[in-house]
Design an enzyme around this catalytic site. Structure first.
Site, short mmCIF file in Angstrom:
data_model
loop_
_atom_site.label_atom_id
_atom_site.label_comp_id
_atom_site.label_asym_id
_atom_site.label_seq_id
_atom_site.Cartn_x
_atom_site.Cartn_y
_atom_site.Cartn_z
N GLY A 1 0.85 -1.19 0.00
CA GLY A 1 0.00 0.00 0.00
C GLY A 1 0.88 1.23 0.00
N LEU A 2 0.35 2.33 0.47
CA LEU A 2 1.14 3.57 0.46
C LEU A 2 2.46 3.39 1.17
CD1 LEU A 2 -1.35 6.48 1.10
CD2 LEU A 2 -0.21 5.84 -1.00
N ALA A 3 2.41 2.84 2.39
CA ALA A 3 3.63 2.72 3.17
C ALA A 3 4.58 1.71 2.53
CB ALA A 3 3.29 2.30 4.60
N ARG B 1 -14.04 13.40 13.60
CA ARG B 1 -14.81 12.19 13.30
C ARG B 1 -15.45 11.55 14.52
NH1 ARG B 1 -10.67 9.58 8.84
NH2 ARG B 1 -11.30 11.01 7.20
N HIS C 1 -13.75 2.45 10.52
CA HIS C 1 -13.09 2.96 9.33
C HIS C 1 -11.57 2.82 9.40
CE1 HIS C 1 -12.02 5.61 6.13
NE2 HIS C 1 -11.46 6.47 6.94
#
Lengths: 637, 257, 228
Positions: free
Chosen positions: A42-44, A330, A401
């Site tokens: 993923g991003l990391a 949130r 989430h």
């Protein structure tokens, strides 16, 4: 368990510079000799693998997907924060740091969060150079928008697909390295165990998801970039295959698991429609920029929304939190929505929903502007619900989430198991008890592009790491125990499906360890989870064979880990006798129903240590020291 | 509603495979297509049969994992929609639904509806990037990009790499996929230095992987869940023509890498 | 390998060759049709026969043979590329679908590979008929006017010709639009214009070419003295 955060000394703003100046360097000739295993792309993971490959390390990257472009980072919609202050609205590194720390309810380390804010600007530069098409103004400069919990406009975005664009940027950097031969990428291989040799992480065992083969991979360091554990709740906004297994197996090999009870409930998701529901879909928080959240003033108001006059509506976020209004953080927005529904003022089937109404913005800005800003989100909502948000207000409800908890890491991102580094959502480091919107992307990329390439060298240069071969006894042992685990799942041959257990587990956790938690609910949850786990091991049905592409095995193994993880999560929530961020203990609230922290007794990270099969995990503590920031009651009024 | 499903079942890559008929009751209109398959799979597992294997992950139309040809159309009948976002309200009681994997020589079937789309990755690896080193980027606002170019680049960048373009193209061409990346990077100032080299490298790699040629049918655009336009193919063609006669290719086009 | 060879080996290069040769062939068909409009001069064939005589004169020989060589080369390249590309495309999907529903790929586009050979076969017949006089009707060297009318008075000849022109329509309609895509001349702003240009050019050629057999069948043009 020794928990030394190793925060560099000195003034807050100099810590990262000092660390960078102090790390031992690995000579170019020696980099090639060090193999770094990166789990997850993923991003990391992708950004770390690409950057380390570029530096000259031998990098082996693993993804369980068919391609490195599929990780769930791709689903992040709203944006990425950076303290660029392009809007000249008073932003600075300090402000981004402070808002992130405050947003996290003062349960993160000052040093880590400051570093995150500091490198945020480099991330934007890096991504633009890679060709990430961020939104721009007509003059050709980058555009920004506001996001929950921030009073400045510092969020960079690419339509409603920021995560996708950033991930594709990182994926392209990774692909460049794969093409150049500096990174070896393994597809469809899931990590099933971490191999520890002489007290250090020296490799992993993977399962080839096509053939079922278990393989050993040895290296000098292991990076887990394996995301969060929201799916322990079954219904979450996470992708179906997101799981805690890699982290959990590492935990069982000696890595501490920090703050598992810090889970984030996102306020704007599409409500559950039926019991067949397989996942929940997020509507970007950015919608709250132009959408107003309301419920009917009176309970059980059965009128359709367009029949309810403004005088009979309660714009509750604007009413309760006048200075942040619809952009309250949130956790706060989610709980407010839950309270409204608990009062019987919820809307939609089952009364579990509140309206997110774009009507006023459409009137003010016009249909076109709203379509340009949120077109793809609105379309997605319409596809799922069959309702048109341009005419009928959307219905939203909170859903799990993101998980702030994760494997404990020090300032260098190394876990309590030497040689095992943890990046992105998989670690616990930067968001405290609640993450602000548009900060997850920032953290994943900060860790991968800018932190790990610096800090890993220090570990490699300062550690004696004799070469280990993948045929060592430790690898064989790990492979055999993984094989036995899979055989055990297949051998149950019961009557219930894996999914039915997972759903039941999720329901227990959502009911008892969800938005509001009490001592009683958590105790109940622990009992129920244990009972269900026993039933799972007695009655689960996993068809097919081990040596095959078998999605039921993949699911079953993950659910088995969720049972154990879920229990630790409940115990963590039970022992944290305070409310902070995403962790809300109903016993600990202010008169207005807001979270009430207990800084005297709980200003620490709780780090869980595996004590062996059948034994209760051990709770360790890393005290949080605040040198610069004054701990305040979080207020968004 | 009640449905009759005809699903392609194939044990493994080398297996011949064939359609199996499954009647399915109790499907509700608010289910997604994949949730409908979940229901079927739950039934199959309880009966002790192997469930239908299909690739999926985010289930919100962005990861690009899912995809099958449903009644002759990639991702099913709704325009601009991935299979996971297709809902059963677009079907009727007693419908017969044929579900087949994406078919292309470059996408070998691994099991049931799962295909190997690794060819896409290899095309990107051949040149689908801007080769900037980590840490060597100038200030982000140092490069200005007109809003038009930026928006067009974003249109192309939305590609999710699902492979529906290949699956639906009568020629099995990957031109839409390849050109979307070429167009995205070629429209931006950052992408200029490698623009022509990139076009040569990616298009040649796609041909090497066994994808077909582009006949400009437009079928790819019509099934693309992100509605990516075939204009990008024209732009890529233009770059390719130019590149073929201006980029020094050495022997065998190696310098194009 | 030279750049040109590499270009020809690639599918995009072959498509470019098809685009260029296709355009030349189209231009020829257009000019050919325009010349033949002299059939309607109402002068009993004087103009068209003079035109034919000019084309066959020694003065025009380089032009005529030049055109023939270019056309033959174009046809060869066009067909060669088409066959190579089609074989490659068939190979790209060895197993087909049980069900198939097209949204955008229309019939014209999907049948290019079949309309092509039919047109090719017709061209052979057309040359045999109206250039070499082997079409089955009485043939008179350099009396183009009479040959055309006598030929098209035979219904099956006229029908074959009409079918071929309809194939031409199918081929041009997709081919001309596709041409812009292949050479890379595309912008959302010109989308409508591209379609329009392709359709109008196709319509001009088709209406023009269809007018000849129809006019003959309806006896709108006749041989003076009613010899037919």
């Amino acid at each position: 368990m020794k928990l030394d955060p190793r925060i560099p000394s000195g003034p807050l703003e100099d810590k990262w510079t000092r660390r960078k100046n102090g790390v031992a360097l690995v000579s170019p000739a020696n980099k090639k000799k060090s193999t770094i295993i990166v789990v997850g792309t993923g991003l990391a993971g992708a950004s770390a693998a690409a950057s380390l490959g570029e530096l000259g390390y031998t990098v082996k990257a693993f993804t369980f997907h068919d391609s490195a472009r599929r990780a769930h980072s791709i689903a992040a919609q709203g944006g990425i924060n950076a303290a660029k202050n392009y809007q000249n609205d008073g932003d600075s590194t300090y402000r981004l740091f402070y808002e992130t720390l405050k947003g996290g309810d003062f349960r993160a380390r000052e040093g880590n969060v400051y570093r995150l804010a500091e490198v945020s600007n480099n991330i934007i530069d890096q991504c633009v150079a890679q060709g990430v098409p961020f939104a721009r103004d007509y003059d050709g400069h980058l555009a920004n928008r506001s996001f929950g919990g921030a009073q400045v406009s510092r969020t960079f975005y690419a339509r409603g697909q920021t995560g996708q664009q950033l991930l594709l940027g990182a994926y392209s950097a990774l692909s460049k390295n794969v093409g150049a031969g500096t990174v070896q990428l393994h597809h469809r291989k899931e990590m099933v165990d971490v191999v520890v040799v002489d007290g250090r992480a020296r490799g992993i065992i993977t399962r080839d998801l096509v053939t079922g083969e278990l393989e050993s991979h040895a290296g000098e360091a292991v990076l887990l970039c394996t995301g969060g554990y929201s799916n322990v709740f079954y219904l979450s906004t996470n992708a179906k295959n997101c799981n805690v297994s890699a982290n959990w197996r590492a935990y069982k090999r000696g890595a501490g698991f920090a703050n598992p009870c810090y889970t984030q409930i996102h306020p704007t998701c599409i409500p559950v429609a039926g019991d067949y529901q397989s996942k929940l879909t997020l509507m970007s928080e950015s919608l709250r920029n132009d959408g107003r959240v309301w419920v009917p003033l009176k309970a059980d108001d059965a009128r359709s929304p367009d029949q309810i006059p403004v005088s009979d509506r309660d714009y509750f976020l604007e009413r309760i939190y006048p200075s942040y209004g619809n952009l309250a953080p949130r956790d706060i927005s989610s709980r407010a929505a839950k309270r409204m529904c608990d009062e019987g003022r919820g809307v939609g089937p089952g009364g579990r929903g509140v309206f997110l109404d774009l009507a006023d913005s459409i009137k003010r800005l016009g249909h076109g502007v709203i379509e340009e800003r949120y077109g793809n989100l609105i379309e997605m909502y319409e596809r799922i619900t069959g309702e048109d948000p341009y005419r009928v207000p959307m219905r939203i409800y909170p859903a799990v989430h993101y998980t702030m908890g994760g494997l404990w890491v020090d300032y260098d991102l190394m876990s309590s198991l030497p040689g095992l580094f943890v990046l992105g959502e998989a670690n616990f480091s930067d968001h405290g008890a609640n993450r602000l919107g548009a900060s997850a992307l920032m953290q994943g990329l900060a860790d991968g592009y800018f932190v790990i390439p610096t800090t890993i060298g220090d570990y490699l240069a300062n550690s004696k790491l004799p070469k280990v071969a993948p045929d060592r006894a430790e690898f064989t042992e790990a492979r055999q125990s993984s094989a036995a685990f899979i055989q055990k799942l297949l051998a149950v041959k019961g009557h219930r499906t894996v999914d039915s257990f997972h759903k039941a587990l999720g329901l227990i956790l959502w009911e008892h360890c969800g938005m509001g938690r009490t001592k009683e609910s958590l105790t109940t949850a622990i009992t129920k989870v244990r009972a269900l786990r026993e039933e799972f091991w007695a009655d689960v049905r996993v068809p097919g064979e081990a040596a095959d592409l078998n999605q039921e095995i993949e699911k079953a193994a993950r659910v088995a880990d969720y049972f154990e993880m879920g229990e630790v999560m409940c115990r963590d929530a039970l022992l944290r006798e305070e409310s902070c961020g995403g962790h809300f203990r109903e016993e600990h609230q202010t008169e207005e129903g807001e979270a009430k922290r207990d800084d005297e007794n709980f200003c620490h990270a709780a780090v869980w240590e595996y004590a062996g099969s059948g034994k209760d995990a051990i709770r360790n503590v890393e005290p949080l020291a605040f040198e610069v920031v004054h701990l305040a009651q979080r207020s968004y009024k | 509603m009640k449905l009759t499903l005809h699903i392609w079942r194939q044990k493994a890559r080398a297996d011949k495979g064939g359609f199996v008929r499954y009647p399915l009751a109790d499907v509700t209109e608010h289910m997604s297509f994949l949730e409908m398959l979940d229901v079927l799979n739950e039934e199959l597992v309880v009966k002790g049969e192997e469930p239908v294997h299909f690739e999926h992950d985010c289930r919100e139309g962005i990861c690009g994992c899912c995809g099958a040809v449903v009644n002759g159309q990639a991702h099913g009948p709704q325009k601009g929609t991935t299979l996971c976002q297709l809902h059963m309200r677009h079907f009727h009681d007693n419908d017969e639904i044929w579900i087949e994997p994406f078919r292309s020589k470059a996408f070998p079937i691994l099991k049931d509806l799962i295909v190997d789309r690794g060819a896409f990755d290899r095309v990107i690896q051949a040149g689908g990037f801007i080769a900037v080193r980590t840490g060597s980027a100038p200030d982000a606002n140092g490069i200005t990009v007109s809003k038009e170019a930026s928006d067009l680049a974003m249109d192309a960048a939305e590609c999710i790499g699902c492979g529906a373009c290949v699956a639906s193209c009568p020629n099995g061409s990957a031109s839409l996929f390849v050109s979307a990346k070429l167009s995205q990077l070629g429209l931006l100032p950052q992408g200029q230095p490698e623009r022509l080299k990139r076009a040569l490298a990616m298009i040649r790699k796609a041909e090497e992987e066994g994808f077909g040629y582009c006949s400009n049918y437009g079928e790819c655009e019509a099934v693309c869940p992100k509605r990516i336009s075939i204009h990008h193919i024209a732009r890529a063609n233009c770059d390719y023509h130019k590149a073929s006669f201006t980029v020094w290719q050495g022997t065998g086009g190696k310098a194009a890498r | 390998m030279s750049a040109l060879a590499a270009y020809w080996r690639s599918t995009v290069g072959k498509k470019m060759v098809m685009a260029v040769t296709g355009l030349i062939l189209f231009a020829y068909v257009l000019v050919h049709m325009l010349g033949n409009l002299q059939l309607f001069a109402g002068d009993g064939g004087k103009a068209i026969n003079e035109y034919a005589a000019f084309l066959h004169s020694t003065r025009a020989a380089p032009l005529l043979w030049g055109a023939r060589i270019v056309l033959l080369a174009c046809i060869t390249l066009h067909v060669w590329a088409a066959i190579a590309l089609t074989i490659q495309a068939w190979g790209a999907r060895p197993v087909g679908y049980a069900k198939r529903k097209y949204r955008e790929a229309d019939y014209y586009a999907r049948t290019m590979i079949w309309s092509g050979p039919i047109i090719g076969a017709f061209v052979v017949y057309h040359v045999l008929h109206l250039t070499l006089g082997m079409g089955g009707a009485p043939f008179e060297e350099l009396n183009a006017y009479g040959n055309v009318i006598r030929g098209f008075s035979i219904p099956c000849v006229a029908i074959f010709y009409i079918i071929a022109v309809l194939m031409l329509m199918a081929h041009f309609r997709h081919g001309l639009w596709s041409w812009f895509q292949t050479i890379g001349w595309s912008h959302p702003a010109h989308d409508g214009a591209r379609r329009c240009v392709a359709n109008v050019l196709t319509a001009i050629v088709v209406i023009g070419d269809l007018s000849f057999p129809i006019a003959v069948l309806l006896k709108l043009v006749t041989i003076p003295g009613g010899a037919a």
